[in-house]
Design an enzyme around this catalytic site. Structure first.
Site, mmCIF file in Angstrom:
data_model
loop_
_atom_site.group_PDB
_atom_site.id
_atom_site.type_symbol
_atom_site.label_atom_id
_atom_site.label_comp_id
_atom_site.label_asym_id
_atom_site.label_seq_id
_atom_site.Cartn_x
_atom_site.Cartn_y
_atom_site.Cartn_z
ATOM 1 C CG HIS A 127 49.622 43.578 48.394
ATOM 2 N ND1 HIS A 127 48.694 43.862 47.434
ATOM 3 C CD2 HIS A 127 48.960 43.569 49.581
ATOM 4 C CE1 HIS A 127 47.503 44.005 48.026
ATOM 5 N NE2 HIS A 127 47.640 43.828 49.319
ATOM 6 C CE1 TYR A 180 47.294 41.337 44.458
ATOM 7 C CE2 TYR A 180 48.756 39.442 44.397
ATOM 8 C CZ TYR A 180 48.547 40.804 44.603
ATOM 9 O OH TYR A 180 49.606 41.613 44.953
ATOM 10 C CG ASN A 222 54.601 45.422 41.908
ATOM 11 O OD1 ASN A 222 54.510 44.404 42.588
ATOM 12 N ND2 ASN A 222 53.562 46.139 41.546
ATOM 13 C CD GLU A 274 44.543 43.175 50.506
ATOM 14 O OE1 GLU A 274 45.413 43.849 51.107
ATOM 15 O OE2 GLU A 274 44.217 43.377 49.330
ATOM 16 C CG PHE A 299 47.507 41.574 35.523
ATOM 17 C CD1 PHE A 299 47.372 41.364 36.887
ATOM 18 C CD2 PHE A 299 46.955 42.727 34.972
ATOM 19 C CE1 PHE A 299 46.694 42.269 37.697
ATOM 20 C CE2 PHE A 299 46.270 43.643 35.774
ATOM 21 C CZ PHE A 299 46.149 43.409 37.150
ATOM 22 C CE LYS A 309 53.034 42.418 45.074
ATOM 23 N NZ LYS A 309 52.520 42.986 43.796
HETATM 24 P P1 ATP Z 1 49.194 45.607 45.018
HETATM 25 O O1 ATP Z 1 47.704 45.282 44.996
HETATM 26 O O2 ATP Z 1 50.070 44.400 44.782
HETATM 27 O O3 ATP Z 1 49.587 46.402 46.208
HETATM 28 P P2 ATP Z 1 48.676 47.800 43.299
HETATM 29 O O4 ATP Z 1 47.488 48.053 44.143
HETATM 30 O O5 ATP Z 1 49.639 48.923 43.097
HETATM 31 O O6 ATP Z 1 49.500 46.565 43.798
HETATM 32 P P3 ATP Z 1 46.910 46.454 41.453
HETATM 33 O O7 ATP Z 1 46.250 47.182 40.329
HETATM 34 O O8 ATP Z 1 46.102 46.098 42.645
HETATM 35 O O9 ATP Z 1 48.217 47.306 41.862
HETATM 36 O O10 ATP Z 1 47.573 45.140 40.840
HETATM 37 C C1 ATP Z 1 47.942 44.070 41.689
HETATM 38 C C2 ATP Z 1 49.259 43.531 41.221
HETATM 39 O O11 ATP Z 1 49.100 42.944 39.942
HETATM 40 C C3 ATP Z 1 50.366 44.582 41.016
HETATM 41 O O12 ATP Z 1 51.043 44.924 42.196
HETATM 42 C C4 ATP Z 1 51.277 43.860 40.059
HETATM 43 O O13 ATP Z 1 52.093 42.880 40.728
HETATM 44 C C5 ATP Z 1 50.284 43.140 39.180
HETATM 45 N N1 ATP Z 1 49.916 43.935 37.998
HETATM 46 C C6 ATP Z 1 49.157 45.057 37.957
HETATM 47 N N2 ATP Z 1 49.007 45.527 36.715
HETATM 48 C C7 ATP Z 1 49.701 44.666 35.925
HETATM 49 C C8 ATP Z 1 49.937 44.579 34.521
HETATM 50 N N3 ATP Z 1 49.427 45.479 33.674
HETATM 51 N N4 ATP Z 1 50.708 43.569 34.069
HETATM 52 C C9 ATP Z 1 51.214 42.628 34.904
HETATM 53 N N5 ATP Z 1 51.013 42.647 36.247
HETATM 54 C C10 ATP Z 1 50.280 43.645 36.744
HETATM 55 MG MG MG Z 2 46.087 46.519 44.661
#
Ligand code: ATP
Ligand code: MG
Length: 137
Positions: free
Chosen positions: A115, A49, A112, A126, A57, A9
């Site tokens: 992804h 997304y 974070n 994706e 968010f 990211k």
């Molecule tokens: P990713 O899909 O990016 O691999 P993930 O599967 O661990 O991450 P998801 O629940 O799919 O988490 O959320 C997608 C992304 O949205 C997260 O990686 C993070 O960048 C963001 N995100 C998730 N939860 C929150 C939150 N509570 N507040 C802000 N951003 C969030």
């Molecule tokens: Mg995810």
């Protein structure tokens, strides 16, 4: 053999830790089947997304994902989807296990670092979002 989509990211690209992150995938037996550096528009980030469109968010996340370049990869290996998520660590770096990418490089639950696809169906969507079949070796 399984394939998954990985994104380094904008926060991690900015920190110049692309090589360190890729090295963790390689050390854990995943191989790079495709890779490129791109800069998504806000609309492209929203399309990627789209599953999160109703989450509070969504707007902030897609602003973040379009704020700078990212590195997108197709990773390949045995149980690649689960293995990648294990190497990444928990979504919130505060809960991520020691030695995971998010523990070491993520700033907070949104910024974070990486992804990873979470299931075969999402991996297929994706991968197709970023790569044509001719670009995947
Ligand atoms: P990713 O899909 O990016 O691999 P993930 O599967 O661990 O991450 P998801 O629940 O799919 O988490 O959320 C997608 C992304 O949205 C997260 O990686 C993070 O960048 C963001 N995100 C998730 N939860 C929150 C939150 N509570 N507040 C802000 N951003 C969030
Ligand atoms: Mg995810």
């Amino acid at each position: 053999m399984e394939r998954t989509l990985s994104i380094i990211k904008p926060d991690a690209v900015k920190k110049n830790v692309v090589g360190e992150i890729i090295s963790r995938f390689e050390k854990n037996g995943l191989r790079i089947a495709a890779m490129k550096k791109i800069w998504m528009t806000k609309e492209e980030a929203k399309g990627f997304y789209i599953v999160h469109k109703d989450r509070p968010f969504y707007d902030s996340l897609t602003d973040f994902m379009s704020e700078g370049p990212i590195v997108v990869m197709v990773l390949e290996g045995e149980n690649a989807i689960a293995k990648n998520r294990e190497i990444m660590g928990a979504t919130n770096p505060a809960n991520a296990a020691p030695g995971t990418i998010r523990k070491d490089f993520a700033e907070n639950i949104e910024r974070n670092a990486v992804h990873g696809s979470d299931a075969p169906e999402t991996a297929a969507f994706e991968i197709g979002y970023f790569f044509s079949s001719l670009e995947i070796l």
